[in-house]
Design a protein around this motif. Structure first.
Motif, short mmCIF file in Angstrom:
data_model
loop_
_atom_site.label_atom_id
_atom_site.label_comp_id
_atom_site.label_asym_id
_atom_site.label_seq_id
_atom_site.Cartn_x
_atom_site.Cartn_y
_atom_site.Cartn_z
N THR A 13 0.82 -1.22 0.00
CA THR A 13 0.00 0.00 0.00
C THR A 13 0.85 1.26 0.00
O THR A 13 0.34 2.35 -0.32
N TRP A 14 2.13 1.13 0.34
CA TRP A 14 3.03 2.30 0.33
C TRP A 14 3.68 2.49 -1.02
O TRP A 14 4.39 3.48 -1.24
N SER A 15 3.46 1.55 -1.94
CA SER A 15 4.03 1.67 -3.28
C SER A 15 3.05 2.38 -4.22
O SER A 15 1.85 2.42 -3.96
N GLU A 16 3.58 2.90 -5.30
CA GLU A 16 2.72 3.50 -6.31
C GLU A 16 2.05 2.38 -7.09
O GLU A 16 2.72 1.52 -7.67
N ARG A 17 0.74 2.41 -7.14
CA ARG A 17 -0.01 1.36 -7.82
C ARG A 17 -0.67 1.93 -9.07
O ARG A 17 -1.20 3.03 -9.05
N ARG A 28 1.45 -5.45 -11.71
CA ARG A 28 2.07 -6.02 -10.52
C ARG A 28 3.57 -5.81 -10.48
O ARG A 28 4.18 -5.85 -9.41
N GLU A 29 4.19 -5.58 -11.62
CA GLU A 29 5.63 -5.41 -11.65
C GLU A 29 6.06 -4.00 -11.24
O GLU A 29 7.23 -3.76 -10.97
N SER A 30 5.12 -3.07 -11.20
CA SER A 30 5.47 -1.67 -10.92
C SER A 30 5.52 -1.36 -9.42
O SER A 30 5.91 -0.26 -9.03
N ALA A 31 5.11 -2.30 -8.58
CA ALA A 31 5.03 -2.03 -7.15
C ALA A 31 5.63 -3.20 -6.37
O ALA A 31 5.68 -4.33 -6.85
N ALA A 229 -7.48 6.59 -16.48
CA ALA A 229 -6.70 7.83 -16.55
C ALA A 229 -6.23 8.18 -15.16
O ALA A 229 -6.91 7.88 -14.17
N PRO A 230 -5.04 8.79 -15.05
CA PRO A 230 -4.54 9.16 -13.72
C PRO A 230 -5.43 10.23 -13.08
O PRO A 230 -6.10 11.01 -13.78
#
Length: 260
Positions: A13-17, A28-31, A229-230
């Motif tokens: 939860t502390w990673s950018e998802r 899943r590879e980005s966090a 979209a972000p």
């Protein structure tokens, strides 16, 4: 008691998802990936019941190859063995497909007395998998529990709601889900970490479970994300200079925002 615990590896939860650009599924590879916190509590509850009543604890996880890290975490806490359902065909599976796969995996374990799961995962947060698994297995379900006890062939639990506390019970075998109030999970000891490396982990595919690949993954999902979209950046705030009429200006602003 023979207990099965359903666990899931989720992005920290502390990673950018974020979602992938290709099919808008979770990237899943980005966090950083971890064993879901509520699943740690589910494992802890299984171990407490095992200590009180004996038996064996089997962990079941569905996920890509890296999910073995979450499985080993559960084994290092004290679970006896694990089943890892891993197959490229599972990519993009929805809640219904996930529950179907997990139910089939549970069916490979002999003489299951109790299935324990967290009430929801921190990534999808559907909160429906335990109930669907119970329905597919034809077992009673006792969900959203803050306390679990087993007396003979009966499982009893407490469910906390906004209205109060409900006291529930069911005959074993059964499926239960637990909340964050159930316990405080133990930290794996060095001995437990080393022992986990030697504990058996069986890897199964959808074919091993007798499931057609078309029933799972994106092709078998009932819902799909078509566009993402972000979140837009925050706009600049409005500064109010108080010249004696600051309160009135704030009130006007709140009225304009339809907040009062």
């Amino acid at each position: 008691m023979n207990i099965v615990v359903l666990v899931k590896q989720v992005p920290d939860t502390w990673s950018e998802r974020k979602l992938t650009d290709a099919d808008h599924t979770l990237d899943r590879e980005s966090a950083d990936a971890v064993l879901d916190e509520i699943n740690e509590r589910a494992v802890e509850e299984a171990l407490l019941l095992q200590e009180a009543h004996g038996g064996e604890v089997t962990v079941i996880a569905m996920g890509p190859d890296r999910a073995t890290d979450a499985i080993r975490k559960a084994l290092s806490m004290g679970a006896d063995k694990a089943i890892h359902v891993s197959d490229e065909a599972l990519h993009g599976s929805d809640v219904l497909a996930t529950a179907k796969v997990l139910a089939k995996a549970i069916g490979t374990v002999e003489n299951v007395d109790l299935v324990i799961a967290g009430n929801e995962a921190t990534d999808g947060r559907a909160g429906a998998v335990p109930a669907i698994v119970a329905e597919l297995l034809g077992l009673p379900q006792v969900t959203q529990l803050r306390k679990v006890t087993v007396e003979g062939s009966t499982i009893k639990g407490e469910r906390e709601t906004d209205e109060g506390v409900a006291f529930l019970e069911a005959s074993l075998p059964a499926v239960v889900s637990v909340t964050e109030k159930i316990n405080e999970p133990r930290y794996p000891s060095f001995k437990g970490i080393m022992a986990a490396k030697k504990k058996p982990v069986s890897t199964l595919t959808v074919a091993d479970l007798g499931i057609d690949a078309s029933e799972v993954g994106l092709s078998g999902a009932y819902t799909q994300v078509l566009e993402a979209a972000p979140k837009p950046p925050r706009s600049a705030g409005q500064r109010v200079e108080d010249g004696g009429d600051g309160g009135a200006k704030i009130a006007e602003f709140l009225v304009g925002q339809k907040l009062i």
